[in-house]
Design a protein around this motif. Structure first.
Motif, PDB file in Angstrom:
ATOM      1  N   MET A 193       5.986 -20.342   4.773  1.00 32.48           N
ATOM      2  CA  MET A 193       5.129 -19.191   4.487  1.00 32.48           C
ATOM      3  C   MET A 193       5.609 -17.978   5.283  1.00 32.48           C
ATOM      4  N   ARG A 194       5.457 -16.813   4.684  1.00 26.69           N
ATOM      5  CA  ARG A 194       6.079 -15.621   5.276  1.00 26.69           C
ATOM      6  C   ARG A 194       5.197 -14.390   5.068  1.00 26.69           C
ATOM      7  N   TRP A 195       5.003 -13.645   6.133  1.00 27.06           N
ATOM      8  CA  TRP A 195       4.295 -12.367   6.119  1.00 27.06           C
ATOM      9  C   TRP A 195       5.277 -11.307   6.605  1.00 27.06           C
ATOM     10  N   GLU A 196       5.365 -10.183   5.913  1.00 24.74           N
ATOM     11  CA  GLU A 196       6.275  -9.122   6.345  1.00 24.74           C
ATOM     12  C   GLU A 196       5.583  -7.759   6.247  1.00 24.74           C
ATOM     13  N   VAL A 197       5.587  -7.051   7.364  1.00 30.31           N
ATOM     14  CA  VAL A 197       5.036  -5.695   7.407  1.00 30.31           C
ATOM     15  C   VAL A 197       6.099  -4.734   6.894  1.00 30.31           C
ATOM     16  N   LEU A 198       5.742  -3.948   5.885  1.00 33.44           N
ATOM     17  CA  LEU A 198       6.697  -3.041   5.246  1.00 33.44           C
ATOM     18  C   LEU A 198       6.559  -1.620   5.796  1.00 33.44           C
ATOM     19  N   LYS A 199       7.424  -0.759   5.336  1.00 34.26           N
ATOM     20  CA  LYS A 199       7.472   0.619   5.832  1.00 34.26           C
ATOM     21  C   LYS A 199       6.148   1.344   5.565  1.00 34.26           C
ATOM     22  N   PRO A 200       5.595   1.995   6.592  1.00 38.64           N
ATOM     23  CA  PRO A 200       4.331   2.715   6.429  1.00 38.64           C
ATOM     24  C   PRO A 200       4.433   3.869   5.430  1.00 38.64           C
ATOM     25  N   ILE A 201       3.276   4.236   4.886  1.00 39.83           N
ATOM     26  CA  ILE A 201       3.168   5.355   3.958  1.00 39.83           C
ATOM     27  C   ILE A 201       2.239   6.404   4.584  1.00 39.83           C
ATOM     28  N   GLU A 202       2.744   7.588   4.768  1.00 39.11           N
ATOM     29  CA  GLU A 202       1.904   8.673   5.267  1.00 39.11           C
ATOM     30  C   GLU A 202       1.029   9.189   4.118  1.00 39.11           C
ATOM     31  N   PRO A 203      -0.288   9.311   4.339  1.00 38.84           N
ATOM     32  CA  PRO A 203      -1.182   9.690   3.238  1.00 38.84           C
ATOM     33  C   PRO A 203      -1.212  11.174   2.922  1.00 38.84           C
ATOM     34  N   GLU A 204      -0.703  11.990   3.822  1.00 37.69           N
ATOM     35  CA  GLU A 204      -0.822  13.439   3.635  1.00 37.69           C
ATOM     36  C   GLU A 204      -0.151  13.895   2.335  1.00 37.69           C
ATOM     37  N   GLY A 205      -0.895  14.631   1.534  1.00 37.77           N
ATOM     38  CA  GLY A 205      -0.363  15.178   0.289  1.00 37.77           C
ATOM     39  C   GLY A 205      -0.389  14.218  -0.879  1.00 37.77           C
ATOM     40  N   LEU A 206      -0.903  13.005  -0.664  1.00 41.57           N
ATOM     41  CA  LEU A 206      -0.957  11.997  -1.733  1.00 41.57           C
ATOM     42  C   LEU A 206      -2.398  11.675  -2.083  1.00 41.57           C
ATOM     43  N   SER A 207      -2.646  11.440  -3.355  1.00 45.33           N
ATOM     44  CA  SER A 207      -3.973  10.978  -3.766  1.00 45.33           C
ATOM     45  C   SER A 207      -4.089   9.487  -3.470  1.00 45.33           C
ATOM     46  N   ALA A 208      -5.306   8.970  -3.495  1.00 47.57           N
ATOM     47  CA  ALA A 208      -5.514   7.537  -3.273  1.00 47.57           C
ATOM     48  C   ALA A 208      -4.762   6.720  -4.317  1.00 47.57           C
ATOM     49  N   GLU A 209      -4.770   7.200  -5.553  1.00 50.40           N
ATOM     50  CA  GLU A 209      -4.065   6.484  -6.626  1.00 50.40           C
ATOM     51  C   GLU A 209      -2.565   6.419  -6.353  1.00 50.40           C
ATOM     52  N   GLU A 210      -1.992   7.524  -5.880  1.00 52.82           N
ATOM     53  CA  GLU A 210      -0.556   7.544  -5.577  1.00 52.82           C
ATOM     54  C   GLU A 210      -0.231   6.629  -4.406  1.00 52.82           C
ATOM     55  N   ILE A 211      -1.102   6.612  -3.415  1.00 54.87           N
ATOM     56  CA  ILE A 211      -0.889   5.753  -2.246  1.00 54.87           C
ATOM     57  C   ILE A 211      -0.886   4.282  -2.655  1.00 54.87           C
ATOM     58  N   VAL A 212      -1.890   3.892  -3.420  1.00 54.64           N
ATOM     59  CA  VAL A 212      -1.996   2.490  -3.843  1.00 54.64           C
ATOM     60  C   VAL A 212      -0.818   2.106  -4.733  1.00 54.64           C
ATOM     61  N   LYS A 213      -0.401   3.024  -5.592  1.00 51.71           N
ATOM     62  CA  LYS A 213       0.753   2.760  -6.463  1.00 51.71           C
ATOM     63  C   LYS A 213       2.015   2.521  -5.647  1.00 51.71           C
ATOM     64  N   LYS A 214       2.219   3.337  -4.612  1.00 49.57           N
ATOM     65  CA  LYS A 214       3.390   3.171  -3.740  1.00 49.57           C
ATOM     66  C   LYS A 214       3.340   1.833  -2.999  1.00 49.57           C
TER      67      LYS A 214
END
Length: 225
Positions: A193-214
């Motif tokens: 089993m494997r858990w991996e933390v991926l590259k963070p996403i800065e929320p500034e300038g993005l809508s919630a929909e765009e953030i979730v899509k990314k």
């Protein structure tokens, strides 16, 4: 183990408050994570990201089984990550229900939208005031085959309205569904089993929909089937 730590949690919270209680929960989840090895299963938690501890984080992960959760609690312990959970889990399960009730989780009734929003807003308030973080499974339910379901935006959008500068951090979980391939009993063995933390996403300038899509796209790219 759950019965023992139920008593420890009660004593910790009532005698010392939040900090001792949280330490008890962290230790419990170390034991729960370590118990996977009894079946020959292995846990690999990869985090090469330099995540801030002075900023709230919204961790977004795919969801494959209830065994996703103890490693997330333990390995993300310095971020005070709280879960959005269905209200049914807040009763009847030693240790688990106690922590959900008293540890800061948002326990939502899926049949009561008003109550659900209220719980999420209460969590967001604590994130803003206490620098807590949260773990959200936007699929809503567990994937029994490892195939991801579409991500919902609702809970994340609600939190972002109250904590707009929270950092978004995707986490991909692989193979935990195989541990429960045959149901709760018997549990499957020799699963990597494997858990991996991926590259963070800065929320500034993005809508919630765009953030979730990314976040969804980043996780889908790393899911192993």
């Amino acid at each position: 183990m759950l019965l023992i730590f139920h008593a420890i949690q009660w004593l910790s919270l009532n005698l010392g408050g939040y900090t001792p209680h949280k330490k008890a929960v962290d230790i419990l989840n170390w034991f729960l994570t370590s118990s996977y090895y009894l079946l020959g299963n292995t846990v690999t938690f990869i985090n090469h990201q330099h995540l801030p501890t002075n900023r709230s984080i919204i961790f977004i992960a795919n969801h494959q089984s209830m065994y996703d959760i103890p490693p997330l609690i333990y390995f993300l312990r310095k971020h005070h990550a709280k879960f959005i959970s269905k209200i049914e889990l807040a009763t009847g399960i030693p240790s688990i229900s106690y922590n959900l009730k008293h540890g800061g989780a948002a326990n939502i009734d899926r049949n009561d939208p008003k109550q659900s929003i209220g719980e999420i807003l209460k969590l967001a308030k604590n994130m803003k005031e206490k620098n807590w973080s949260t773990v959200i499974f936007p699929e809503g339910t567990r994937s029994k085959t490892g195939v991801m379901k579409p991500f919902a935006v609702g809970g994340i959008a609600t939190i972002l309205k109250k904590v707009p500068h929270a950092l978004i951090v995707p986490i991909v979980i692989n193979n935990s569904w195989k541990m429960v391939r045959y149901g709760s009993f018997p549990l499957n063995t020799f699963i990597a089993m494997r858990w991996e933390v991926l590259k963070p996403i800065e929320p500034e300038g993005l809508s919630a929909e765009e953030i979730v899509k990314k976040a969804e796209a980043a996780i889908r790219e790393k899911v192993m089937l």
